[in-house]
Write a protein that holds these residues in place. Sequence first.
Motif, PDB file in Angstrom:
ATOM      1  N   SER A   1      -2.807   2.511   1.242  1.00 45.64           N
ATOM      2  CA  SER A   1      -2.537   3.331   0.050  1.00 45.64           C
ATOM      3  C   SER A   1      -3.425   4.563  -0.018  1.00 45.64           C
ATOM      4  CB  SER A   1      -2.747   2.503  -1.213  1.00 45.64           C
ATOM      5  OG  SER A   1      -4.122   2.409  -1.551  1.00 45.64           O
TER       6      SER A   1
ATOM      7  N   SER B   1      -3.914  -3.325   2.138  1.00 46.86           N
ATOM      8  CA  SER B   1      -3.147  -2.589   1.127  1.00 46.86           C
ATOM      9  C   SER B   1      -3.932  -1.391   0.613  1.00 46.86           C
ATOM     10  CB  SER B   1      -2.787  -3.509  -0.041  1.00 46.86           C
ATOM     11  OG  SER B   1      -1.922  -4.533   0.349  1.00 46.86           O
TER      12      SER B   1
ATOM     13  N   GLY C   1       0.808  -1.215   0.000  1.00 43.91           N
ATOM     14  CA  GLY C   1       0.000   0.000   0.000  1.00 43.91           C
ATOM     15  C   GLY C   1       0.835   1.255   0.000  1.00 43.91           C
TER      16      GLY C   1
ATOM     17  N   SER D   1      -4.719   4.971  -3.434  1.00 46.24           N
ATOM     18  CA  SER D   1      -3.783   5.157  -4.549  1.00 46.24           C
ATOM     19  C   SER D   1      -3.712   3.936  -5.464  1.00 46.24           C
ATOM     20  CB  SER D   1      -2.382   5.481  -4.008  1.00 46.24           C
ATOM     21  OG  SER D   1      -2.387   6.722  -3.332  1.00 46.24           O
ATOM     22  N   VAL D   2      -4.109   2.770  -4.974  1.00 37.71           N
ATOM     23  CA  VAL D   2      -4.122   1.589  -5.845  1.00 37.71           C
ATOM     24  C   VAL D   2      -5.107   1.763  -6.992  1.00 37.71           C
ATOM     25  CG1 VAL D   2      -3.380  -0.032  -4.064  1.00 37.71           C
ATOM     26  CG2 VAL D   2      -5.809   0.423  -4.357  1.00 37.71           C
TER      27      VAL D   2
ATOM     28  N   PHE E   1       2.410   1.884  -3.468  1.00 36.49           N
ATOM     29  CA  PHE E   1       1.430   2.444  -4.397  1.00 36.49           C
ATOM     30  C   PHE E   1       1.168   3.922  -4.098  1.00 36.49           C
ATOM     31  CE2 PHE E   1       0.413  -1.696  -6.062  1.00 36.49           C
ATOM     32  CZ  PHE E   1      -0.199  -1.440  -7.284  1.00 36.49           C
ATOM     33  N   ARG E   2       1.107   4.267  -2.829  1.00 44.31           N
ATOM     34  CA  ARG E   2       0.858   5.668  -2.482  1.00 44.31           C
ATOM     35  C   ARG E   2       1.997   6.550  -2.976  1.00 44.31           C
ATOM     36  NH1 ARG E   2      -1.081   7.912   3.478  1.00 44.31           N
ATOM     37  NH2 ARG E   2      -1.695   9.993   2.756  1.00 44.31           N
TER      38      ARG E   2
END
Length: 280
Positions: A168, A164, A136, A171-172, A139-140
């Motif tokens: 994130s 995750s 996570g 953001s994923v 991805f962020r």
Amino acid sequence: MVVHTISSLDEPGVQMFTSLTEAQLRNRLDPEKGIFIAESPKVINVALDQGYEPLALLCEHRHIEGDAAGIIHRMGDNVPVYTGSRELLSQLTGYTLTRGVLCAMRRPQLPSVENVCRDARRVVVIDGVVDTTNIGAIFRSAAALGIDGVLLTHTSCDPLNRRSVRVSMGSVFLVPWTWLPEPDNGIVGNASRRCSSIDSLHDYGFRTAAMALTDDSVSLDHPALMAEPRLAIVMGTEGDGLPHETIASADYVVRIPMAHNVDSLNVAAAAAVAFWQLRK
């Protein structure tokens, strides 16, 4: 809006929130039926903004006209809303961390590696990272620092894992991602076969930069790295780092200069540093 008030976590319709494991939610045998759980109004709204399909909402009574009101309006009349007391819903693992709103959503059909790479200049390859918090966080950072796409080996954990997604902050949903092809004959753990999947990025015009400590590694601020028009930054597992085969086959082996004889950073922290330095 169809509201169902529940008095037990065993009631029909709420199993996806209460009793299904991550593997059952993912449904690898039939991905089109797979779902994931998004938590908190902010994360759910990011998913809706990106076109993800909601299947059901679970929240406390007070959130129907509070934190969840805008989400319920966006979902329309055909998505069921399950509600119950805080005392009941707090029995769900981690529920108290979610600001009281959970949404089950359809898993999307993932793009091909070719589509992720087509217009990208910087991508990250996540190889064997199994901690959901690290996934996570990577991805962020990828979304915030200009990474165009994320590619994962099948030895990494699922970006749509519930934790995750939460770490994130949605953001994923913002960065295109997909899985690299599984190794031939299904031997997922074979390092040389994973390496061949990463090497295939050369077909899309990428040079590969393996983040690792070796005697011949170059500094992250090396001018040659900055000059590369298309670069794939390869990040390895939390404990052992990247496999020897992956390091040996990379176009660059890259280290982050450090002080006080510190030899490494957490993979999520290292990723953020690399993304910032190598951004285009």
